[in-house]
Motif scaffolding. Structure first.
Motif, mmCIF file in Angstrom:
data_model
loop_
_atom_site.group_PDB
_atom_site.id
_atom_site.type_symbol
_atom_site.label_atom_id
_atom_site.label_comp_id
_atom_site.label_asym_id
_atom_site.label_seq_id
_atom_site.Cartn_x
_atom_site.Cartn_y
_atom_site.Cartn_z
ATOM 1 N N PHE A 85 5.194 7.286 3.901
ATOM 2 C CA PHE A 85 5.184 6.098 4.746
ATOM 3 C C PHE A 85 4.306 5.051 4.100
ATOM 4 O O PHE A 85 3.219 5.350 3.620
ATOM 5 C CB PHE A 85 4.636 6.461 6.128
ATOM 6 C CG PHE A 85 4.527 5.289 7.059
ATOM 7 C CD1 PHE A 85 5.628 4.876 7.781
ATOM 8 C CD2 PHE A 85 3.331 4.613 7.202
ATOM 9 C CE1 PHE A 85 5.535 3.803 8.651
ATOM 10 C CE2 PHE A 85 3.225 3.534 8.057
ATOM 11 C CZ PHE A 85 4.333 3.138 8.795
ATOM 12 N N SER A 86 4.772 3.806 4.053
ATOM 13 C CA SER A 86 4.024 2.747 3.387
ATOM 14 C C SER A 86 4.115 1.458 4.184
ATOM 15 O O SER A 86 4.956 1.300 5.067
ATOM 16 C CB SER A 86 4.548 2.508 1.964
ATOM 17 O OG SER A 86 4.492 3.690 1.205
ATOM 18 N N ALA A 115 6.986 -2.091 7.423
ATOM 19 C CA ALA A 115 6.691 -0.733 6.980
ATOM 20 C C ALA A 115 7.988 -0.095 6.489
ATOM 21 O O ALA A 115 9.070 -0.404 6.995
ATOM 22 C CB ALA A 115 6.101 0.083 8.120
ATOM 23 N N TYR A 116 7.884 0.746 5.484
ATOM 24 C CA TYR A 116 9.062 1.449 4.992
ATOM 25 C C TYR A 116 8.749 2.932 4.826
ATOM 26 O O TYR A 116 7.609 3.329 4.606
ATOM 27 C CB TYR A 116 9.577 0.855 3.682
ATOM 28 C CG TYR A 116 8.548 0.735 2.572
ATOM 29 C CD1 TYR A 116 7.763 -0.410 2.439
ATOM 30 C CD2 TYR A 116 8.378 1.747 1.642
ATOM 31 C CE1 TYR A 116 6.832 -0.527 1.431
ATOM 32 C CE2 TYR A 116 7.458 1.631 0.618
ATOM 33 C CZ TYR A 116 6.682 0.495 0.516
ATOM 34 O OH TYR A 116 5.766 0.391 -0.488
ATOM 35 N N TYR A 117 9.808 3.745 4.973
ATOM 36 C CA TYR A 117 9.673 5.199 4.940
ATOM 37 C C TYR A 117 10.626 5.763 3.894
ATOM 38 O O TYR A 117 11.825 5.492 3.926
ATOM 39 C CB TYR A 117 10.000 5.784 6.316
ATOM 40 C CG TYR A 117 9.716 7.260 6.436
ATOM 41 C CD1 TYR A 117 8.434 7.718 6.696
ATOM 42 C CD2 TYR A 117 10.740 8.197 6.290
ATOM 43 C CE1 TYR A 117 8.177 9.073 6.818
ATOM 44 C CE2 TYR A 117 10.491 9.553 6.405
ATOM 45 C CZ TYR A 117 9.209 9.990 6.678
ATOM 46 O OH TYR A 117 8.949 11.330 6.785
ATOM 47 N N LEU A 164 0.866 -1.166 0.000
ATOM 48 C CA LEU A 164 0.000 0.000 0.000
ATOM 49 C C LEU A 164 0.902 1.215 0.000
ATOM 50 O O LEU A 164 1.697 1.413 0.911
ATOM 51 C CB LEU A 164 -0.895 0.013 1.245
ATOM 52 C CG LEU A 164 -1.906 -1.138 1.363
ATOM 53 C CD1 LEU A 164 -2.635 -1.034 2.689
ATOM 54 C CD2 LEU A 164 -2.901 -1.096 0.220
ATOM 55 N N SER A 165 0.781 2.049 -1.035
ATOM 56 C CA SER A 165 1.640 3.222 -1.113
ATOM 57 C C SER A 165 0.988 4.279 -1.983
ATOM 58 O O SER A 165 0.220 3.962 -2.893
ATOM 59 C CB SER A 165 3.010 2.852 -1.694
ATOM 60 O OG SER A 165 2.868 2.306 -2.984
ATOM 61 N N PRO A 166 1.295 5.558 -1.730
ATOM 62 C CA PRO A 166 0.756 6.629 -2.576
ATOM 63 C C PRO A 166 1.279 6.502 -3.989
ATOM 64 O O PRO A 166 2.427 6.123 -4.196
ATOM 65 C CB PRO A 166 1.288 7.900 -1.887
ATOM 66 C CG PRO A 166 1.648 7.477 -0.499
ATOM 67 C CD PRO A 166 2.092 6.049 -0.622
ATOM 68 N N ILE A 168 15.085 5.670 -2.079
ATOM 69 C CA ILE A 168 15.693 4.900 -0.991
ATOM 70 C C ILE A 168 14.692 4.859 0.155
ATOM 71 O O ILE A 168 14.192 5.897 0.582
ATOM 72 C CB ILE A 168 17.017 5.522 -0.517
ATOM 73 C CG1 ILE A 168 18.023 5.607 -1.664
ATOM 74 C CG2 ILE A 168 17.604 4.718 0.647
ATOM 75 C CD1 ILE A 168 19.335 6.278 -1.283
ATOM 76 N N GLU A 169 14.419 3.635 0.662
ATOM 77 C CA GLU A 169 13.404 3.470 1.690
ATOM 78 C C GLU A 169 13.874 2.496 2.773
ATOM 79 O O GLU A 169 13.895 1.281 2.546
ATOM 80 C CB GLU A 169 12.096 2.946 1.072
ATOM 81 C CG GLU A 169 11.508 3.873 0.030
ATOM 82 C CD GLU A 169 10.454 3.204 -0.823
ATOM 83 O OE1 GLU A 169 9.571 3.918 -1.324
ATOM 84 O OE2 GLU A 169 10.512 1.964 -0.990
#
Length: 218
Positions: A38-39, A74-76, A28-30, A97-98
């Motif tokens: 944030f995803s 979760a990744y940012y 799920l991500s924009p 980069i996340e």
């Protein structure tokens, strides 16, 4: 929000045995997020490993091990560089980069069969992990991505290392934007436990195999 499910079929040679695996990933991500987004992601995988039968005291022994892996994290996005132009999907080409953090659950089911007697054993554990994901749009169609993480830290396994890299190609299937992927995955786990009887179980295994898959945007 965009939901991009990924279904992969993994195959190849493991350092333990010849195996087959199935994996799926959901994210799920924009759709056009910039630095600081944030995803959430999750990954489900499974594999069946069958060793060649051996013989003990003139009796053939068969061993089958099935692994199931579920990872969620979760990744940012901390870095987002625009590369100029757009992809064939209309998104801006970029390099990202996340950092990521999450949990990986592993379950093992082993079955030994000597013909006249069988034995079933199972074990499962939960590993925290931290890592990083990288992605860059090489052209309007080609994408290169990779991720690596390290976990365990003596909470579940002593140490777990996961790394994978993919080359992706954007196209269209069934009138939906689709990314075809080919890559390679490496997973190493060092886990040890015991039971009330004092028996020890140790799983110190490295698996690596090529991966093919696709993601489709709805």
């Amino acid at each position: 929000m965009i939901v991009s499910p990924v279904c992969c079929c993994c195959f190849g040679y493991s350092l333990v045995a010849l195996g087959m695996a199935l994996a799926s990933r959901q994210e799920l991500s924009p759709p056009t997020s910039r630095s600081g987004s944030f995803s959430y992601s999750e990954r489900i995988g499974g594999a069946a490993i069958a060793d060649d039968p051996g013989e003990v005291a003139d009796h053939e022994i068969g061993l089958r091990i099935r692994t199931t892996i579920l990872a969620a994290g979760a990744y940012y996005r901390i870095y987002d560089q625009l590369l100029g132009g757009e992809t064939v999907f209309g998104d801006t080409r970029q390099f990202t980069i996340e950092p990521t953090v999450g949990l990986r659950w592993t379950k093992l089911q082993a079955k030994a069969d000597a013909g006249f007697i069988g034995l079933d054993k199972s074990a499962d554990w939960l590993d925290p992990f931290i890592g990083v994901r990288l992605s860059t749009d090489l052209t309007d169609r080609w994408n290169l991505s990779g991720e690596a993480d390290i976990g365990g830290f003596d909470t579940g396994s002593k140490l777990a290392i996961n790394a994978q890299a993919y080359l992706g190609y954007r196209t269209e299937m069934f009138n939906h934007p689709t990314m075809l992927r080919v890559g390679y995955r490496y997973l190493s786990q060092d886990f040890e436990t015991g039971d009330f009887s004092g028996n020890r179980f140790k799983w110190d295994v490295t698996q690596q195999r090529p991966v093919i898959g696709l993601s489709m945007r709805f």
